[in-house]
Design a protein around this motif. Structure first.
Motif, PDB file in Angstrom:
ATOM      1  N   MET A   1       0.984  -1.116   0.002  1.00 40.98           N
ATOM      2  CA  MET A   1       0.025  -0.015  -0.104  1.00 40.98           C
ATOM      3  C   MET A   1       0.862   1.138  -0.043  1.00 40.98           C
ATOM      4  O   MET A   1       1.786   1.260   0.739  1.00 40.98           O
ATOM      5  CB  MET A   1      -0.959   0.018   1.250  1.00 40.98           C
ATOM      6  CG  MET A   1      -1.858   1.168   1.398  1.00 40.98           C
ATOM      7  SD  MET A   1      -2.950   1.243   2.680  1.00 40.98           S
ATOM      8  CE  MET A   1      -2.224   2.067   4.030  1.00 40.98           C
ATOM      9  N   ALA A   2       0.414   2.166  -0.850  1.00 40.45           N
ATOM     10  CA  ALA A   2       1.164   3.445  -0.738  1.00 40.45           C
ATOM     11  C   ALA A   2       0.833   4.203   0.242  1.00 40.45           C
ATOM     12  O   ALA A   2      -0.118   4.354   0.820  1.00 40.45           O
ATOM     13  CB  ALA A   2       1.015   4.295  -2.124  1.00 40.45           C
ATOM     14  N   ASN A   3       1.757   5.300   0.724  1.00 44.32           N
ATOM     15  CA  ASN A   3       1.494   6.208   1.763  1.00 44.32           C
ATOM     16  C   ASN A   3       0.209   6.997   1.378  1.00 44.32           C
ATOM     17  O   ASN A   3       0.354   7.709   0.466  1.00 44.32           O
ATOM     18  CB  ASN A   3       2.756   7.085   2.052  1.00 44.32           C
ATOM     19  CG  ASN A   3       2.600   7.887   3.274  1.00 44.32           C
ATOM     20  OD1 ASN A   3       1.509   8.272   3.588  1.00 44.32           O
ATOM     21  ND2 ASN A   3       3.751   8.166   3.724  1.00 44.32           N
ATOM     22  N   VAL A   4      -0.572   7.230   2.417  1.00 39.62           N
ATOM     23  CA  VAL A   4      -1.812   7.833   2.223  1.00 39.62           C
ATOM     24  C   VAL A   4      -1.995   9.168   2.768  1.00 39.62           C
ATOM     25  O   VAL A   4      -3.103   9.680   2.763  1.00 39.62           O
ATOM     26  CB  VAL A   4      -3.147   6.923   2.150  1.00 39.62           C
ATOM     27  CG1 VAL A   4      -2.885   6.034   1.040  1.00 39.62           C
ATOM     28  CG2 VAL A   4      -3.136   6.381   3.478  1.00 39.62           C
ATOM     29  N   GLY A   5      -0.911   9.478   3.279  1.00 38.07           N
ATOM     30  CA  GLY A   5      -1.035  10.715   4.143  1.00 38.07           C
ATOM     31  C   GLY A   5      -0.296  10.674   5.667  1.00 38.07           C
ATOM     32  O   GLY A   5       0.597   9.636   5.888  1.00 38.07           O
ATOM     33  N   PHE A   6      -0.904  11.165   6.598  1.00 44.70           N
ATOM     34  CA  PHE A   6      -0.476  11.412   7.813  1.00 44.70           C
ATOM     35  C   PHE A   6      -0.528  10.237   8.546  1.00 44.70           C
ATOM     36  O   PHE A   6      -1.095   9.369   8.102  1.00 44.70           O
ATOM     37  CB  PHE A   6      -1.168  12.583   8.599  1.00 44.70           C
ATOM     38  CG  PHE A   6      -2.775  12.267   8.558  1.00 44.70           C
ATOM     39  CD1 PHE A   6      -3.103  11.103   9.561  1.00 44.70           C
ATOM     40  CD2 PHE A   6      -3.562  12.637   7.527  1.00 44.70           C
ATOM     41  CE1 PHE A   6      -4.488  10.932   9.451  1.00 44.70           C
ATOM     42  CE2 PHE A   6      -4.998  12.185   7.668  1.00 44.70           C
ATOM     43  CZ  PHE A   6      -5.385  11.480   8.593  1.00 44.70           C
ATOM     44  N   LEU A   7       0.295   9.969   9.640  1.00 37.17           N
ATOM     45  CA  LEU A   7       0.256   9.150  10.654  1.00 37.17           C
ATOM     46  C   LEU A   7      -0.942   8.571  11.066  1.00 37.17           C
ATOM     47  O   LEU A   7      -1.718   9.560  11.749  1.00 37.17           O
ATOM     48  CB  LEU A   7       1.155   9.615  11.704  1.00 37.17           C
ATOM     49  CG  LEU A   7       1.609   8.307  12.874  1.00 37.17           C
ATOM     50  CD1 LEU A   7       2.208   7.181  12.055  1.00 37.17           C
ATOM     51  CD2 LEU A   7       2.200   8.707  14.183  1.00 37.17           C
ATOM     52  N   GLY A   8      -1.341   7.484  10.914  1.00 40.69           N
ATOM     53  CA  GLY A   8      -2.818   6.988  11.323  1.00 40.69           C
ATOM     54  C   GLY A   8      -3.704   6.800   9.963  1.00 40.69           C
ATOM     55  O   GLY A   8      -4.664   6.384   9.984  1.00 40.69           O
ATOM     56  N   ALA A   9      -3.475   7.586   9.153  1.00 39.12           N
ATOM     57  CA  ALA A   9      -4.132   7.544   7.775  1.00 39.12           C
ATOM     58  C   ALA A   9      -4.223   6.088   7.280  1.00 39.12           C
ATOM     59  O   ALA A   9      -5.562   6.009   6.530  1.00 39.12           O
ATOM     60  CB  ALA A   9      -3.223   8.554   6.646  1.00 39.12           C
ATOM     61  N   GLY A  10      -3.582   5.274   7.392  1.00 36.08           N
ATOM     62  CA  GLY A  10      -3.746   3.926   6.983  1.00 36.08           C
ATOM     63  C   GLY A  10      -4.916   3.287   7.295  1.00 36.08           C
ATOM     64  O   GLY A  10      -5.488   2.399   6.951  1.00 36.08           O
ATOM     65  N   THR A  11      -5.163   3.671   8.736  1.00 34.56           N
ATOM     66  CA  THR A  11      -6.338   2.980   9.292  1.00 34.56           C
ATOM     67  C   THR A  11      -7.546   3.495   8.706  1.00 34.56           C
ATOM     68  O   THR A  11      -8.594   3.040   8.405  1.00 34.56           O
ATOM     69  CB  THR A  11      -6.375   3.447  10.928  1.00 34.56           C
ATOM     70  OG1 THR A  11      -5.242   3.020  11.523  1.00 34.56           O
ATOM     71  CG2 THR A  11      -7.625   3.048  11.346  1.00 34.56           C
ATOM     72  N   ALA A  12      -7.629   4.821   8.353  1.00 31.88           N
ATOM     73  CA  ALA A  12      -8.871   5.750   7.534  1.00 31.88           C
ATOM     74  C   ALA A  12      -8.903   4.819   6.294  1.00 31.88           C
ATOM     75  O   ALA A  12      -9.985   4.441   5.890  1.00 31.88           O
ATOM     76  CB  ALA A  12      -8.553   7.086   7.570  1.00 31.88           C
ATOM     77  N   TYR A  13      -7.857   4.725   5.474  1.00 35.11           N
ATOM     78  CA  TYR A  13      -7.805   3.946   4.181  1.00 35.11           C
ATOM     79  C   TYR A  13      -8.409   2.309   4.459  1.00 35.11           C
ATOM     80  O   TYR A  13      -9.152   2.271   3.588  1.00 35.11           O
ATOM     81  CB  TYR A  13      -6.430   4.048   3.782  1.00 35.11           C
ATOM     82  CG  TYR A  13      -6.270   3.304   2.365  1.00 35.11           C
ATOM     83  CD1 TYR A  13      -6.774   4.009   1.335  1.00 35.11           C
ATOM     84  CD2 TYR A  13      -5.682   2.101   2.326  1.00 35.11           C
ATOM     85  CE1 TYR A  13      -6.681   3.319   0.025  1.00 35.11           C
ATOM     86  CE2 TYR A  13      -5.617   1.404   1.165  1.00 35.11           C
ATOM     87  CZ  TYR A  13      -6.091   2.173   0.050  1.00 35.11           C
ATOM     88  OH  TYR A  13      -6.097   1.388  -1.330  1.00 35.11           O
ATOM     89  N   LYS A  14      -8.004   1.839   5.365  1.00 38.30           N
ATOM     90  CA  LYS A  14      -8.249   0.692   5.455  1.00 38.30           C
ATOM     91  C   LYS A  14     -10.097   0.493   5.726  1.00 38.30           C
ATOM     92  O   LYS A  14     -10.751  -0.406   5.224  1.00 38.30           O
ATOM     93  CB  LYS A  14      -7.703  -0.317   6.681  1.00 38.30           C
ATOM     94  CG  LYS A  14      -8.263  -1.802   6.863  1.00 38.30           C
ATOM     95  CD  LYS A  14      -7.474  -2.216   7.879  1.00 38.30           C
ATOM     96  CE  LYS A  14      -7.867  -3.703   8.076  1.00 38.30           C
ATOM     97  NZ  LYS A  14      -8.248  -4.510   7.337  1.00 38.30           N
TER      98      LYS A  14
END
Length: 141
Positions: A1-14
């Motif tokens: 997965m590419a970096n989608v933003g700020f720290l914790g953004a991965g959870t939002a993306y998921k």
């Protein structure tokens, strides 16, 4: 997965991706039911859905299982887990002020699947729920 933003953004993306997956599975089940009722070859339709313009890995994998009637064999992801992910996704959307109408509809559909006793069946079992839904038995004329 590419970096989608700020720290914790991965959870939002998921949460976003999981909700999209739920909506895709619900739409795939509905599409295959239409194909079935139109007398189309479900295996061929499943292949086309998975690889065509609306295709995705979620559509490809679930459409094949639905067409083959293998929703209770070698369950990869169960209905209860799909319902959980859908609820989280709808809740996340609500926390952002988004109604997520399609997400709520998918949540209701997966809730119906779990309530019917198919919590441990594949998420693709949804097609069988749609086949037996009285709303799908209406005469269009």
């Amino acid at each position: 997965m590419a970096n989608v933003g700020f720290l914790g953004a991965g959870t939002a993306y998921k949460l976003i991706v999981n909700l999209l997956g739920s909506i895709q599975i619900a739409a795939t089940a509905e599409s295959l039911l239409q194909a079935e009722r139109a007398g189309l070859d479900l295996d061929k339709v499943a292949m086309a859905l998975g690889t065509g313009g609306a295709g995705s890995p979620q559509v490809a994998n679930n459409s094949k299982r639905m067409a083959a009637g293998k929703q209770d064999q070698d369950v990869v992801f169960s209905a209860k887990w799909r319902l959980k992910d859908t609820k989280y996704g709808v809740g996340f959307a609500a926390s952002l002020g988004q109604a997520s109408r399609l997400g709520r509809e998918a949540q209701q559909m997966f809730q119906q699947l779990v309530d019917a006793g198919f919590a441990n069946s594949s998420e693709g079992k949804l097609i069988d729920i749609l086949r037996n839904d009285p709303a799908n038995q209406e005469n269009p004329h």
